[in-house]
Design an enzyme around this catalytic site. Sequence first.
Site, PDB file in Angstrom:
ATOM      1  N   CYS A  80      -4.431   1.369 -22.740  1.00  0.00           N
ATOM      2  CA  CYS A  80      -4.352   0.350 -21.691  1.00  0.00           C
ATOM      3  C   CYS A  80      -5.423  -0.700 -21.954  1.00  0.00           C
ATOM      4  O   CYS A  80      -6.604  -0.375 -22.090  1.00  0.00           O
ATOM      5  CB  CYS A  80      -4.557   0.999 -20.324  1.00  0.00           C
ATOM      6  SG  CYS A  80      -4.860  -0.201 -19.003  1.00  0.00           S
ATOM      7  N   CYS A  98      -8.269  -0.707 -19.343  1.00  0.00           N
ATOM      8  CA  CYS A  98      -9.133   0.475 -19.488  1.00  0.00           C
ATOM      9  C   CYS A  98     -10.087   0.264 -20.664  1.00  0.00           C
ATOM     10  O   CYS A  98     -11.271   0.631 -20.588  1.00  0.00           O
ATOM     11  CB  CYS A  98      -8.297   1.732 -19.685  1.00  0.00           C
ATOM     12  SG  CYS A  98      -7.573   2.400 -18.164  1.00  0.00           S
ATOM     13  N   ASP A 135     -10.659 -14.289 -16.812  1.00  0.00           N
ATOM     14  CA  ASP A 135      -9.354 -14.251 -17.472  1.00  0.00           C
ATOM     15  C   ASP A 135      -9.436 -15.014 -18.792  1.00  0.00           C
ATOM     16  O   ASP A 135     -10.042 -16.085 -18.870  1.00  0.00           O
ATOM     17  CB  ASP A 135      -8.281 -14.863 -16.559  1.00  0.00           C
ATOM     18  CG  ASP A 135      -6.877 -14.499 -17.001  1.00  0.00           C
ATOM     19  OD1 ASP A 135      -6.211 -13.726 -16.287  1.00  0.00           O
ATOM     20  OD2 ASP A 135      -6.444 -14.996 -18.075  1.00  0.00           O
ATOM     21  N   HIS A 177      -7.546   4.004 -13.527  1.00  0.00           N
ATOM     22  CA  HIS A 177      -6.276   3.432 -13.971  1.00  0.00           C
ATOM     23  C   HIS A 177      -5.209   3.636 -12.901  1.00  0.00           C
ATOM     24  O   HIS A 177      -4.780   4.752 -12.648  1.00  0.00           O
ATOM     25  CB  HIS A 177      -5.809   4.037 -15.297  1.00  0.00           C
ATOM     26  CG  HIS A 177      -4.517   3.428 -15.763  1.00  0.00           C
ATOM     27  ND1 HIS A 177      -4.474   2.283 -16.528  1.00  0.00           N
ATOM     28  CD2 HIS A 177      -3.235   3.769 -15.511  1.00  0.00           C
ATOM     29  CE1 HIS A 177      -3.211   1.951 -16.742  1.00  0.00           C
ATOM     30  NE2 HIS A 177      -2.434   2.838 -16.132  1.00  0.00           N
ATOM     31  N   ASN A 233       0.212  -9.313  -9.196  1.00  0.00           N
ATOM     32  CA  ASN A 233       1.617  -9.284  -9.588  1.00  0.00           C
ATOM     33  C   ASN A 233       2.045  -7.840  -9.797  1.00  0.00           C
ATOM     34  O   ASN A 233       1.311  -7.056 -10.398  1.00  0.00           O
ATOM     35  CB  ASN A 233       1.829 -10.073 -10.887  1.00  0.00           C
ATOM     36  CG  ASN A 233       1.530 -11.548 -10.717  1.00  0.00           C
ATOM     37  OD1 ASN A 233       1.930 -12.153  -9.735  1.00  0.00           O
ATOM     38  ND2 ASN A 233       0.803 -12.128 -11.670  1.00  0.00           N
ATOM     39  N   HIS A 279      -2.255  -2.367 -15.527  1.00  0.00           N
ATOM     40  CA  HIS A 279      -3.448  -1.782 -14.898  1.00  0.00           C
ATOM     41  C   HIS A 279      -3.716  -2.726 -13.732  1.00  0.00           C
ATOM     42  O   HIS A 279      -3.964  -3.925 -13.959  1.00  0.00           O
ATOM     43  CB  HIS A 279      -4.612  -1.726 -15.884  1.00  0.00           C
ATOM     44  CG  HIS A 279      -5.881  -1.145 -15.344  1.00  0.00           C
ATOM     45  ND1 HIS A 279      -6.563  -0.110 -15.974  1.00  0.00           N
ATOM     46  CD2 HIS A 279      -6.617  -1.452 -14.251  1.00  0.00           C
ATOM     47  CE1 HIS A 279      -7.655   0.180 -15.275  1.00  0.00           C
ATOM     48  NE2 HIS A 279      -7.704  -0.631 -14.220  1.00  0.00           N
ATOM     49  N   HIS A 329      -4.614  -5.289 -11.106  1.00  0.00           N
ATOM     50  CA  HIS A 329      -5.657  -6.308 -11.158  1.00  0.00           C
ATOM     51  C   HIS A 329      -5.358  -7.384 -10.139  1.00  0.00           C
ATOM     52  O   HIS A 329      -4.196  -7.679  -9.842  1.00  0.00           O
ATOM     53  CB  HIS A 329      -5.780  -6.914 -12.559  1.00  0.00           C
ATOM     54  CG  HIS A 329      -4.490  -7.418 -13.126  1.00  0.00           C
ATOM     55  ND1 HIS A 329      -3.560  -6.573 -13.693  1.00  0.00           N
ATOM     56  CD2 HIS A 329      -3.965  -8.669 -13.214  1.00  0.00           C
ATOM     57  CE1 HIS A 329      -2.525  -7.284 -14.109  1.00  0.00           C
ATOM     58  NE2 HIS A 329      -2.734  -8.563 -13.823  1.00  0.00           N
ATOM     59  N   HIS A 350      -6.064 -11.339  -9.293  1.00  0.00           N
ATOM     60  CA  HIS A 350      -6.515 -12.637  -9.794  1.00  0.00           C
ATOM     61  C   HIS A 350      -7.281 -13.339  -8.670  1.00  0.00           C
ATOM     62  O   HIS A 350      -6.755 -13.478  -7.557  1.00  0.00           O
ATOM     63  CB  HIS A 350      -5.320 -13.519 -10.173  1.00  0.00           C
ATOM     64  CG  HIS A 350      -4.438 -12.962 -11.256  1.00  0.00           C
ATOM     65  ND1 HIS A 350      -4.482 -13.422 -12.550  1.00  0.00           N
ATOM     66  CD2 HIS A 350      -3.488 -11.999 -11.243  1.00  0.00           C
ATOM     67  CE1 HIS A 350      -3.586 -12.768 -13.281  1.00  0.00           C
ATOM     68  NE2 HIS A 350      -2.965 -11.904 -12.505  1.00  0.00           N
TER      69      HIS A 350
HETATM   70  P1  AMP Z   1      -0.580 -10.484 -15.018  1.00  0.00           P
HETATM   71  O1  AMP Z   1       0.350 -11.474 -15.662  1.00  0.00           O
HETATM   72  O2  AMP Z   1      -0.653 -10.604 -13.525  1.00  0.00           O
HETATM   73  O3  AMP Z   1      -0.296  -9.063 -15.474  1.00  0.00           O
HETATM   74  O4  AMP Z   1      -2.024 -10.876 -15.499  1.00  0.00           O
HETATM   75  C1  AMP Z   1      -2.589 -10.439 -16.695  1.00  0.00           C
HETATM   76  C2  AMP Z   1      -3.716 -11.385 -16.989  1.00  0.00           C
HETATM   77  O5  AMP Z   1      -4.539 -10.794 -17.952  1.00  0.00           O
HETATM   78  C3  AMP Z   1      -3.268 -12.746 -17.524  1.00  0.00           C
HETATM   79  O6  AMP Z   1      -3.721 -13.781 -16.664  1.00  0.00           O
HETATM   80  C4  AMP Z   1      -3.931 -12.796 -18.911  1.00  0.00           C
HETATM   81  O7  AMP Z   1      -4.380 -14.092 -19.266  1.00  0.00           O
HETATM   82  C5  AMP Z   1      -5.075 -11.825 -18.742  1.00  0.00           C
HETATM   83  N1  AMP Z   1      -5.566 -11.210 -19.975  1.00  0.00           N
HETATM   84  C6  AMP Z   1      -4.812 -10.671 -20.972  1.00  0.00           C
HETATM   85  N2  AMP Z   1      -5.622 -10.186 -21.941  1.00  0.00           N
HETATM   86  C7  AMP Z   1      -6.895 -10.433 -21.542  1.00  0.00           C
HETATM   87  C8  AMP Z   1      -8.181 -10.187 -22.113  1.00  0.00           C
HETATM   88  N3  AMP Z   1      -8.331  -9.566 -23.306  1.00  0.00           N
HETATM   89  N4  AMP Z   1      -9.278 -10.597 -21.439  1.00  0.00           N
HETATM   90  C9  AMP Z   1      -9.154 -11.231 -20.248  1.00  0.00           C
HETATM   91  N5  AMP Z   1      -7.971 -11.472 -19.648  1.00  0.00           N
HETATM   92  C10 AMP Z   1      -6.855 -11.092 -20.298  1.00  0.00           C
HETATM   93 ZN    ZN Z   2      -5.847   1.089 -17.454  1.00  0.00          ZN
END
Ligand code: AMP
Ligand code: ZN
Length: 113
Positions: free
Chosen positions: A3, A6, A29, A45, A86, A97, A99, A101
Site C-alpha cells: 500500500c 502505508c 499531495d 490501514h 473519495n 488507504h 485519506h 484531502h
Molecule cells: P484519491 O484520488 O482521492 O485516491 O487521492 C490520491 C491522492 O494521492 C492524489 O491526490 C495523488 O496526487 C496523491 N498521491 C499519489 N501518490 C502520492 C505520493 N507519493 N505522495 C503524495 N501524494 C501522492
Molecule cells: Zn495502507
Amino acid sequence: MDCLFCKIISGEIPSKKVYEDDSVYAFYDIAPMAPVHVLIVPKQHIASVNEVTAENSAVISHIYEVAAKLAKELGIADDGYRVVTNCGANAGQTVFHLHFHLLGGTKLKTEMC
Ligand code: AMP
Ligand code: ZN
C-alpha cells in the site's frame, strides 16, 4: 501490505511531512490541486470509508481535529477550505488507504458532482 500510503507512513517512500502523531500522518499531495493540498491519513490501514466501523472510527474525528489545527497553521482557516475523501471508483479514489484531502488557499470550485 503493498500500500503506497502505508509505505509513506513507514518512511519507505519519502513524503513532505506536515504533521504526525500516534494515529495520524499528514503530508503534502504530490500533485496539488490547490495552493494548499495536504493529505491526512490514519496510520492504521483502512482501505476507504467502506471499511470504517465502530471499532476503528475514533481516528476519523481525530483526523478532523488535525485538519482544523493544520488549516490554522497553514493560514487557510479564515478564508475557508475543503476536507474531502473519495470512496471507490465513481468518486475517483486512486489510493486505497483512507485519506482526507485538505484543500485551500484559493476560491475552490463549488460543483459537488
Ligand atoms: P484519491 O484520488 O482521492 O485516491 O487521492 C490520491 C491522492 O494521492 C492524489 O491526490 C495523488 O496526487 C496523491 N498521491 C499519489 N501518490 C502520492 C505520493 N507519493 N505522495 C503524495 N501524494 C501522492
Ligand atoms: Zn495502507
